[in-house]
Motif scaffolding. Structure first.
Motif, PDB file in Angstrom:
ATOM      1  N   ILE A 202       0.850  -1.190   0.000  1.00 46.31           N
ATOM      2  CA  ILE A 202       0.000   0.000   0.000  1.00 46.31           C
ATOM      3  C   ILE A 202       0.890   1.246   0.000  1.00 46.31           C
ATOM      4  O   ILE A 202       1.645   1.463   0.949  1.00 46.31           O
ATOM      5  CB  ILE A 202      -0.918   0.019   1.231  1.00 46.31           C
ATOM      6  CG1 ILE A 202      -1.808  -1.228   1.250  1.00 46.31           C
ATOM      7  CG2 ILE A 202      -1.764   1.290   1.243  1.00 46.31           C
ATOM      8  CD1 ILE A 202      -2.665  -1.342   2.506  1.00 46.31           C
ATOM      9  N   PRO A 203       0.846   2.088  -1.039  1.00 44.85           N
ATOM     10  CA  PRO A 203       1.640   3.325  -1.038  1.00 44.85           C
ATOM     11  C   PRO A 203       1.303   4.186   0.174  1.00 44.85           C
ATOM     12  O   PRO A 203       0.142   4.287   0.582  1.00 44.85           O
ATOM     13  CB  PRO A 203       1.218   4.008  -2.343  1.00 44.85           C
ATOM     14  CG  PRO A 203       0.730   2.895  -3.215  1.00 44.85           C
ATOM     15  CD  PRO A 203       0.073   1.919  -2.282  1.00 44.85           C
ATOM     16  N   ILE A 204       2.312   4.826   0.764  1.00 43.47           N
ATOM     17  CA  ILE A 204       2.094   5.520   2.028  1.00 43.47           C
ATOM     18  C   ILE A 204       1.107   6.684   1.913  1.00 43.47           C
ATOM     19  O   ILE A 204       0.384   6.977   2.860  1.00 43.47           O
ATOM     20  CB  ILE A 204       3.416   5.990   2.679  1.00 43.47           C
ATOM     21  CG1 ILE A 204       4.193   6.944   1.784  1.00 43.47           C
ATOM     22  CG2 ILE A 204       4.260   4.812   3.083  1.00 43.47           C
ATOM     23  CD1 ILE A 204       5.386   7.578   2.488  1.00 43.47           C
ATOM     24  N   SER A 205       1.058   7.344   0.771  1.00 38.47           N
ATOM     25  CA  SER A 205       0.152   8.490   0.646  1.00 38.47           C
ATOM     26  C   SER A 205      -1.300   8.085   0.805  1.00 38.47           C
ATOM     27  O   SER A 205      -2.142   8.892   1.207  1.00 38.47           O
ATOM     28  CB  SER A 205       0.363   9.185  -0.701  1.00 38.47           C
ATOM     29  OG  SER A 205       1.644   9.775  -0.765  1.00 38.47           O
ATOM     30  N   TRP A 206      -1.614   6.846   0.487  1.00 43.63           N
ATOM     31  CA  TRP A 206      -3.001   6.379   0.578  1.00 43.63           C
ATOM     32  C   TRP A 206      -3.239   5.575   1.838  1.00 43.63           C
ATOM     33  O   TRP A 206      -4.277   4.932   1.991  1.00 43.63           O
ATOM     34  CB  TRP A 206      -3.359   5.591  -0.687  1.00 43.63           C
ATOM     35  CG  TRP A 206      -2.969   6.378  -1.890  1.00 43.63           C
ATOM     36  CD1 TRP A 206      -2.060   6.048  -2.838  1.00 43.63           C
ATOM     37  CD2 TRP A 206      -3.425   7.693  -2.247  1.00 43.63           C
ATOM     38  NE1 TRP A 206      -1.916   7.053  -3.763  1.00 43.63           N
ATOM     39  CE2 TRP A 206      -2.733   8.075  -3.422  1.00 43.63           C
ATOM     40  CE3 TRP A 206      -4.341   8.583  -1.696  1.00 43.63           C
ATOM     41  CZ2 TRP A 206      -2.946   9.301  -4.050  1.00 43.63           C
ATOM     42  CZ3 TRP A 206      -4.546   9.807  -2.321  1.00 43.63           C
ATOM     43  CH2 TRP A 206      -3.849  10.147  -3.481  1.00 43.63           C
TER      44      TRP A 206
END
Length: 506
Positions: A202-206
């Motif tokens: 999961i990309p950190i921004s999301w």
């Protein structure tokens, strides 16, 4: 009296980042409090937003006798050096050994530490403490929401409890939760464990919990806790650590194995059901700046841009110049960017003095592909020794020390330049060099999500930009080589083995 040994050792490791964490990084702490030992821990950790602070307050209310050993943290970076790890871990373990008879142990850890010699830094230190205290003494651990939890960490501890907010405004709350769970264990309650690793990064921004899908996931997670499931955690993971256990996980503790399994499986199903939602738009630097300028023309509050790929909270050195170039190139006005970490530039500004115009080769010294120093003339508007208090909800009143710092201006763009890195997650990180953030049209923060805690209330809109940096917004862009087979390298992306074969064949 109940005697509890306490210690903390926090580091979030980006194995793709340019700079390793030496021992000195833990001594001064960067954006974290400085290293503290023994009784000094009980003072320096008090009334701030860290896990240890919350645990101490709850423990004192319970009239426990605390045996403090060592607490330290360093800004995210590449691997912790073997020297630093062994020196710090050795002192913690030795302190637990010398503590005498103990009723329990609390460790304030991050959960995503990779060292030069251990993929699983936390699993190793938990196991070393367990060897000292034996199997019957309760050991509880608070973890960051970005923890890459491993089977060893689960096996060697009695409970792992992770933050539930990103920005992490509940770090102290998590320490309090760890103390409450330890109290149950001290009353001879024992709980079954359930541990699940999820199938995609999961990309950190999301992973932000003030927006969907995490906002509703954590609401439902809290609702599942009960007398039979006293604690339940979802850690979206830190997707920049190239080892087999990198990635999201769920861990639950129940009165029975069936209770723990049911709670863990419910959250796993919920997260997997949101796979499509763990994505969003990321702008190029020029598109992001132009979009911000267009909206700023009629906005009553600043447009806030996250320079997410140079986030020092994810291992970046906070010195890339892509967003600064875009601001200058597009003629942005009433714009500010921070923090650009460049000790040489800060020293030159201090030598020249306020009001001087100096030529600099600013930033761009980390060797990031596509980045380079920004060569231009700047006006030195304000100087600072870099010491100030960050009162916002993320830093929670911590004393900051960014070293020699300055506000440099080029055109109508102002740059906060510091000598030590800490992600820009507090409005005070502009004000300490004379920039009032609420009076700007555009603010560019070298952060991914933590800045939202203090900047959402003053922002017209928040957008993400991907300039060159150490932490790609797209996790599939990283050159993975050691993930566990089958994990998808982004939501709905290729499985790791397939991605590796494609790379070899290209």
């Amino acid at each position: 009296m109940t005697r509890i040994a306490i210690a903390g050792f926090l580091h979030e490791t980006n194995t793709f980042a340019p700079t390793k964490a030496e021992y000195d990084a833990f001594v001064h702490g960067g954006g974290w409090p400085a290293m503290a030992r023994g009784a000094a821990m009980l003072q320096s950790m008090r009334d701030i937003n860290v896990g240890m602070s919350g645990f101490i307050g709850e423990a004192e209310a319970a009239d426990w006798q605390l045996v403090p050993t060592l607490w330290c943290a360093a800004s995210p970076s590449a691997h912790v050096t073997e020297h630093a790890y062994e020196k710090i871990a050795g002192e913690i373990v030795d302190g637990v050994k010398k503590a005498g008879k103990l009723d329990g142990v609390y460790l304030d850890l991050h959960g995503a530490m990779v060292t030069e010699h251990f993929d699983d830094g936390e699993g190793e230190i938990i196991a070393r403490v367990r060897d000292v205290i034996g199997p019957s003494v309760p050991l509880v651990v608070s973890l960051d929401l970005h923890a890459n939890v491993t089977p060893k960490m689960v096996e060697q501890s009695d409970a792992l409890i992770a933050y539930r907010t990103y920005p992490h405004v509940d770090m102290a709350d998590t320490g309090r939760a760890a103390a409450r769970h330890l109290a149950k264990l001290l009353r001879a309650q024992r709980f079954a464990k359930a541990f699940r690793q999820l199938p995609f990064l999961i990309p950190i921004s999301w992973q932000c919990t003030t927006i969907e899908p995490c906002q509703s996931i954590y609401q439902k997670l809290a609702a599942l806790e009960s007398v039979t499931v006293p604690t339940l955690s979802f850690a979206p993971g830190f997707p920049a650590a190239d080892f087999a256990d990198c990635g999201p996980s769920v861990f639950a503790y129940g009165a029975t194995q069936a209770d723990a399994d049911a709670a863990a499986d419910a959250i796993v199903a919920l997260v997997i059901g949101h796979e499509d939602d763990f994505d969003g738009r990321v702008y190029t630097p020029d598109d992001g700046v132009r979009h911000a300028m267009q909206l700023a023309a009629s906005a009553s509050k600043p447009m806030v841009i996250a320079d997410t790929q140079d986030n020092p909270g994810a291992g970046g050195d906070s010195d890339t110049t892509g967003m600064l170039r875009a601001l200058v190139r597009n003629g942005a006005t009433r714009a500010a960017l921070g923090v650009m970490v460049d000790p040489a530039a800060a020293a030159a500004a201090h030598q020249a003095g306020e009001g001087a115009t100096i030529s600099l080769s600013l930033g761009g010294k980390s060797g990031i592909a596509g980045d380079a120093p920004f060569e231009a003339s700047f006006v030195v508007e304000k100087l600072s020794d870099g010491r100030f208090i960050a009162p916002g909800p993320y830093f929670g009143g911590s004393a900051m020390n960014l070293g020699a710092s300055a506000c440099l201006r080029i055109g109508d763009v102002r740059v906060v330049v510091g000598s030590r890195k800490a992600q820009l997650a507090d409005q005070a990180m502009y004000r300490f060099v004379g920039i009032e953030p609420t009076q700007q049209s555009i603010l560019v923060n070298k952060s991914s999500v933590h800045f939202r805690a203090d900047f959402e209330p003053i922002a017209e809109e928040i957008i993400l930009c991907a300039a060159p940096g150490a932490m790609p917004a797209d996790t599939a862009a990283l050159p993975w080589s050691r993930l566990r087979p089958g994990i998808r390298i982004r939501p709905n992306g290729n499985a790791f083995a397939a991605a590796a074969l494609e790379t070899v064949g290209s």
